[in-house]
Design a protein around this motif. Structure first.
Motif, PDB file in Angstrom:
ATOM      1  N   PRO A 113      33.931  21.924  31.518  1.00  0.00           N
ATOM      2  CA  PRO A 113      33.784  20.464  31.540  1.00  0.00           C
ATOM      3  C   PRO A 113      33.751  19.868  32.948  1.00  0.00           C
ATOM      4  O   PRO A 113      33.119  18.832  33.161  1.00  0.00           O
ATOM      5  CB  PRO A 113      35.017  19.975  30.767  1.00  0.00           C
ATOM      6  CG  PRO A 113      35.359  21.109  29.859  1.00  0.00           C
ATOM      7  CD  PRO A 113      35.039  22.360  30.624  1.00  0.00           C
ATOM      8  N   ALA A 116      30.279  19.466  34.084  1.00  0.00           N
ATOM      9  CA  ALA A 116      29.633  18.284  33.510  1.00  0.00           C
ATOM     10  C   ALA A 116      29.996  17.031  34.303  1.00  0.00           C
ATOM     11  O   ALA A 116      29.156  16.147  34.521  1.00  0.00           O
ATOM     12  CB  ALA A 116      30.018  18.128  32.042  1.00  0.00           C
ATOM     13  N   GLU A 117      31.239  16.946  34.759  1.00  0.00           N
ATOM     14  CA  GLU A 117      31.656  15.806  35.583  1.00  0.00           C
ATOM     15  C   GLU A 117      30.880  15.773  36.887  1.00  0.00           C
ATOM     16  O   GLU A 117      30.400  14.720  37.320  1.00  0.00           O
ATOM     17  CB  GLU A 117      33.159  15.873  35.859  1.00  0.00           C
ATOM     18  CG  GLU A 117      34.035  15.584  34.664  1.00  0.00           C
ATOM     19  CD  GLU A 117      33.807  14.179  34.122  1.00  0.00           C
ATOM     20  OE1 GLU A 117      33.663  13.229  34.926  1.00  0.00           O
ATOM     21  OE2 GLU A 117      33.755  14.021  32.897  1.00  0.00           O
ATOM     22  N   HIS A 120      27.206  14.894  36.250  1.00  0.00           N
ATOM     23  CA  HIS A 120      27.106  13.463  35.970  1.00  0.00           C
ATOM     24  C   HIS A 120      27.164  12.653  37.263  1.00  0.00           C
ATOM     25  O   HIS A 120      26.352  11.735  37.486  1.00  0.00           O
ATOM     26  CB  HIS A 120      28.233  13.040  35.027  1.00  0.00           C
ATOM     27  CG  HIS A 120      28.266  11.578  34.734  1.00  0.00           C
ATOM     28  ND1 HIS A 120      29.105  10.712  35.410  1.00  0.00           N
ATOM     29  CD2 HIS A 120      27.570  10.808  33.862  1.00  0.00           C
ATOM     30  CE1 HIS A 120      28.928   9.489  34.950  1.00  0.00           C
ATOM     31  NE2 HIS A 120      28.004   9.516  34.018  1.00  0.00           N
ATOM     32  N   GLU A 131      25.642   4.060  32.715  1.00  0.00           N
ATOM     33  CA  GLU A 131      25.940   4.417  31.337  1.00  0.00           C
ATOM     34  C   GLU A 131      24.702   4.123  30.514  1.00  0.00           C
ATOM     35  O   GLU A 131      23.830   3.370  30.957  1.00  0.00           O
ATOM     36  CB  GLU A 131      27.133   3.609  30.816  1.00  0.00           C
ATOM     37  CG  GLU A 131      26.937   2.109  30.911  1.00  0.00           C
ATOM     38  CD  GLU A 131      28.244   1.360  30.803  1.00  0.00           C
ATOM     39  OE1 GLU A 131      29.130   1.572  31.649  1.00  0.00           O
ATOM     40  OE2 GLU A 131      28.371   0.559  29.882  1.00  0.00           O
ATOM     41  N   LEU A 211      27.150  18.153  29.237  1.00  0.00           N
ATOM     42  CA  LEU A 211      26.578  17.047  30.010  1.00  0.00           C
ATOM     43  C   LEU A 211      26.030  15.970  29.075  1.00  0.00           C
ATOM     44  O   LEU A 211      26.181  14.772  29.345  1.00  0.00           O
ATOM     45  CB  LEU A 211      25.489  17.565  30.937  1.00  0.00           C
ATOM     46  CG  LEU A 211      24.782  16.507  31.794  1.00  0.00           C
ATOM     47  CD1 LEU A 211      25.772  15.739  32.660  1.00  0.00           C
ATOM     48  CD2 LEU A 211      23.706  17.150  32.665  1.00  0.00           C
ATOM     49  N   ARG A 214      28.828  13.911  28.037  1.00  0.00           N
ATOM     50  CA  ARG A 214      29.296  13.078  29.145  1.00  0.00           C
ATOM     51  C   ARG A 214      28.375  11.878  29.351  1.00  0.00           C
ATOM     52  O   ARG A 214      28.818  10.808  29.795  1.00  0.00           O
ATOM     53  CB  ARG A 214      29.373  13.915  30.432  1.00  0.00           C
ATOM     54  CG  ARG A 214      29.885  13.160  31.650  1.00  0.00           C
ATOM     55  CD  ARG A 214      31.313  12.707  31.424  1.00  0.00           C
ATOM     56  NE  ARG A 214      31.830  11.948  32.553  1.00  0.00           N
ATOM     57  CZ  ARG A 214      31.639  10.647  32.720  1.00  0.00           C
ATOM     58  NH1 ARG A 214      30.943   9.950  31.817  1.00  0.00           N
ATOM     59  NH2 ARG A 214      32.140  10.015  33.764  1.00  0.00           N
ATOM     60  N   ASP A 305      38.859  22.101  28.280  1.00  0.00           N
ATOM     61  CA  ASP A 305      38.053  21.994  27.076  1.00  0.00           C
ATOM     62  C   ASP A 305      38.440  23.089  26.113  1.00  0.00           C
ATOM     63  O   ASP A 305      38.821  24.193  26.516  1.00  0.00           O
ATOM     64  CB  ASP A 305      36.573  22.114  27.445  1.00  0.00           C
ATOM     65  CG  ASP A 305      35.674  21.844  26.269  1.00  0.00           C
ATOM     66  OD1 ASP A 305      35.324  20.687  26.059  1.00  0.00           O
ATOM     67  OD2 ASP A 305      35.312  22.809  25.569  1.00  0.00           O
TER      68      ASP A 305
END
Length: 311
Positions: A113, A116-117, A120, A131, A211, A214, A305
């Motif tokens: 995870p 993914a942060e 992003h 967003e 992702l 996210r 996760d």
């Protein structure tokens, strides 16, 4: 790195040395990026002996780094999947290192995870909306209604009538429809190097799902620069056929290099930078190191996760 640092062992540091294993690249930016990442790791753990070893092209070579060490070490691949380098090249170098070193190899960085942060964040830096458009419309509606109510209380009948005319149900519906249409055109191609190893492809697909979550459910399609399919152009064509025309390229690469540049050049809209020295990457390097020392730590970590036990 100083001579004093080279002489350190696990007996006078915070534990076994951490050897970050990079792929290596002819791109000079790759080594600078990896050095910056390891500077972040050292800042988080100043007690730890953190070294770099490259599989190919760059210096120091992994074999040279291992020759300089004594005691214990944990090798943390700065690689994003379980491909040939993780399964064959790194163990081979370790097997020929000699008996002066007791070492083990941690899991590669992906999937996780924290990746993914970082992905992003790189997309946001490149120009991805903060967003999904639909989420923005939904979340801002209550605040907009409250402001309208306050304006109405303070305004004259004429202004009140004008405000009402400008905020009819028809206009609100049109705004929502436009936001929804924009959101439906968004997608991401997660561009990776590619591997013939099925485990590597499975890891990339898992990262694509992380992702996507996210990003609030925006489609994320994995694609590859070599050795696997689909290619980045194939993925872009498939998304366009589904009406996804605002497609960003997320660079699933630790550092700059030929493949990362090749994938970015194919972007029809925005292209994110490689993961690089993002703070989440430094945290993940240390987490992989710690997990190798305590293999069941992931199961006890409430922030991890739920899939970590299967990574």
């Amino acid at each position: 790195m100083t001579d004093q640092c080279r002489r350190r062992t696990d007996t006078d540091s915070g534990g076994p040395a951490l050897v970050a294993v990079a792929h290596g690249s002819r791109d000079p930016g790759a080594l600078r990026t990896v050095d910056a990442l390891l500077d972040r790791v050292r800042a988080l753990r100043p007690d730890l002996d953190v070294r770099l070893g490259n599989i190919e092209m760059d210096r120091p070579a992994l074999s040279d780094t291992l020759t300089q060490l004594r005691g214990e070490a944990v090798l943390v691949p700065l690689l994003l999947g379980r491909g040939h380098h993780v399964k064959h090249d790194i163990p081979h170098v370790l097997a020929t290192a000699g008996g002066h070193l007791r070492a083990r190899v941690a899991a590669p960085l992906g999937p996780h995870p924290l990746l993914a942060e970082a992905l992003h964040a790189r997309l946001i830096e490149a120009g991805w909306p903060g967003e999904p458009a639909g989420a923005r419309a939904t979340e801002t509606a209550p605040a907009t209604d409250a402001v309208r109510a306050a304006d109405t209380a303070l305004s004259t009948d004429a202004v009140r009538a004008a405000d009402t005319a400008l905020s009819t149900d028809t206009e609100r519906a049109a705004d929502t429809a436009h936001s929804t249409e924009t959101a439906r055109s968004l997608a991401v191609v997660l561009a990776a190097a590619g591997s013939r190893d099925p485990a590597a492809a499975a890891g990339t697909r898992r990262t694509a799902r992380l992702l996507s979550a996210r990003l609030g459910g925006v489609p994320v399609v994995p694609a590859y620069a070599s050795a696997a399919s689909p290619t980045v152009p194939d993925a872009l064509r498939a998304l366009a056929a589904r009406g996804r025309h605002r497609v960003a390229i997320a660079a699933y690469f630790t550092a700059p290099g030929r493949f990362a540049a090749q994938c970015a050049a194919q972007a029809p809209w925005v292209a994110a930078a490689p993961l690089g020295a993002h703070p989440a990457m430094a945290e993940l390097v240390l987490r992989r190191y710690a997990q190798e020392l305590t293999p069941h730590a992931a199961l006890r970590d409430p922030r991890a996760d739920s899939v970590l036990a299967r990574v």
